[in-house]
Design an enzyme around this catalytic site. Structure first.
Site, PDB file in Angstrom:
ATOM      1  N   ASP A   1      -3.629   6.509  11.040  1.00  0.00           N
ATOM      2  CA  ASP A   1      -2.361   6.747  10.350  1.00  0.00           C
ATOM      3  C   ASP A   1      -1.487   7.729  11.111  1.00  0.00           C
ATOM      4  O   ASP A   1      -1.961   8.718  11.659  1.00  0.00           O
ATOM      5  CB  ASP A   1      -2.616   7.291   8.937  1.00  0.00           C
ATOM      6  CG  ASP A   1      -3.341   6.284   8.060  1.00  0.00           C
ATOM      7  OD1 ASP A   1      -3.125   5.082   8.276  1.00  0.00           O
ATOM      8  OD2 ASP A   1      -4.118   6.695   7.187  1.00  0.00           O
TER       9      ASP A   1
ATOM     10  N   GLU B   1      -0.296  -3.168  -1.114  1.00  0.00           N
ATOM     11  CA  GLU B   1      -1.446  -2.476  -0.516  1.00  0.00           C
ATOM     12  C   GLU B   1      -1.425  -1.038  -1.015  1.00  0.00           C
ATOM     13  O   GLU B   1      -0.377  -0.382  -0.995  1.00  0.00           O
ATOM     14  CB  GLU B   1      -1.353  -2.474   1.014  1.00  0.00           C
ATOM     15  CG  GLU B   1      -1.491  -3.842   1.645  1.00  0.00           C
ATOM     16  CD  GLU B   1      -1.290  -3.791   3.157  1.00  0.00           C
ATOM     17  OE1 GLU B   1      -1.091  -2.688   3.713  1.00  0.00           O
ATOM     18  OE2 GLU B   1      -1.313  -4.859   3.793  1.00  0.00           O
TER      19      GLU B   1
END
Length: 278
Positions: A61, A50
């Protein structure tokens, strides 16, 4: 239509093992080093890679991956350069599945139709776009599927049985189960709870279920891989990268090997797992 992701999972199923999925931010700490690291990952045992698309406002995040995105942006990384990096990777590797992960905004600005054509021709196999719910499928998901890309959806501990069919409706490639509530890198995954959640998702879909967030050690990777179709590691790799940089945040002679060595030890953890019968 079969993508590299489908092919890889079919192959792993024959081998009777789970996938080791790695995540790194494109362009971190600089475009050239980033490409070297991504090239080193398949040899280190990564089955699927990824690649994060750097974005200024990455709300899902944690601090490590946010910082990686900021380093990449500071080094001049753009979505266009990310696709160029994928193209360069594909010159030497046509088998490893590559998934772009991130937020819708950079794709929207790039232009959806143009992005899908460019991503497909660069050698991207799938997309994980964390801020596009199923209600927005006409924006990107349906056009992506039509373009021959997998659209991989996230399921979380709060995705109940009522919500799950909507989440899975147009998902392909694999389902990404987020093992903890909260941001990346925040806590350790509980393999028992993960096992129950994976079993629940599998009652709704025949797709592989990969588990990410909170996996930092070979032991943790092994425990998750025993219960799921794959273990995804991101923050730990990003932290290893950051730990190898100099005082100015630049790559050193140790940077590529710092990430590749950790990836190799995590891959051994995943490969040592005996997978629960699907």
């Amino acid at each position: 239509m079969t993508t590299r992701i489908d092919t890889r999972f079919a192959q792993l199923k024959k081998e009777g093992r789970s996938a080791f999925v790695t995540f790194l931010m494109a362009g971190d700490p600089d475009p050239e080093t980033s490409l070297q690291i991504i090239r080193a990952l398949p040899q280190a045992g990564a089955d699927i890679i990824e690649i994060g698309m750097p974005f200024t406002d990455p709300m899902a995040d944690g601090p490590s991956i946010q910082a990686a995105g900021l380093r990449a942006l500071k080094a001049g990384m753009t979505l266009k350069k990310t696709l160029a990096m994928v193209r360069a990777f594909r010159e030497g590797d046509n088998a490893t599945p590559l998934v772009l992960m991130g937020y819708y905004n950079p794709i929207y600005i790039y232009g959806v139709d143009k992005f899908l054509v460019d991503a497909k021709s660069a050698g991207i196999d799938g997309l994980i776009i964390v801020d596009l719910p199923p209600e927005e499928d006409t924006e990107l998901c349906m056009p992506a599927l039509k373009a021959g890309l997998n659209f991989i959806r996230l399921a979380t501990p709060t995705t109940d049985d009522k919500r799950l069919p909507a989440v899975l409706a147009n998902t392909s490639g694999f389902v990404y189960y987020v093992s903890i509530t909260g941001i990346t890198g925040a806590a350790a995954a509980d393999s028992g709870a993960v096992g129950e959640a994976v079993a629940r998702i599998r009652r709704h879909t025949s797709l592989p279920v990969c588990v990410g967030f909170g996996i930092r050690t070979p032991e943790a990777a092994r425990a998750i891989a025993e219960r799921a179709s794959g273990a995804v590691v991101g923050t730990a790799l990003v932290d290893a990268l950051r730990g190898s940089l100099d005082g100015e945040g630049r790559a050193t002679a140790k940077t590529v090997s710092a990430v590749a060595d950790l990836a190799a030890s995590l891959a051994l953890g995943v490969r040592g797992a005996k997978q629960a019968a699907e």
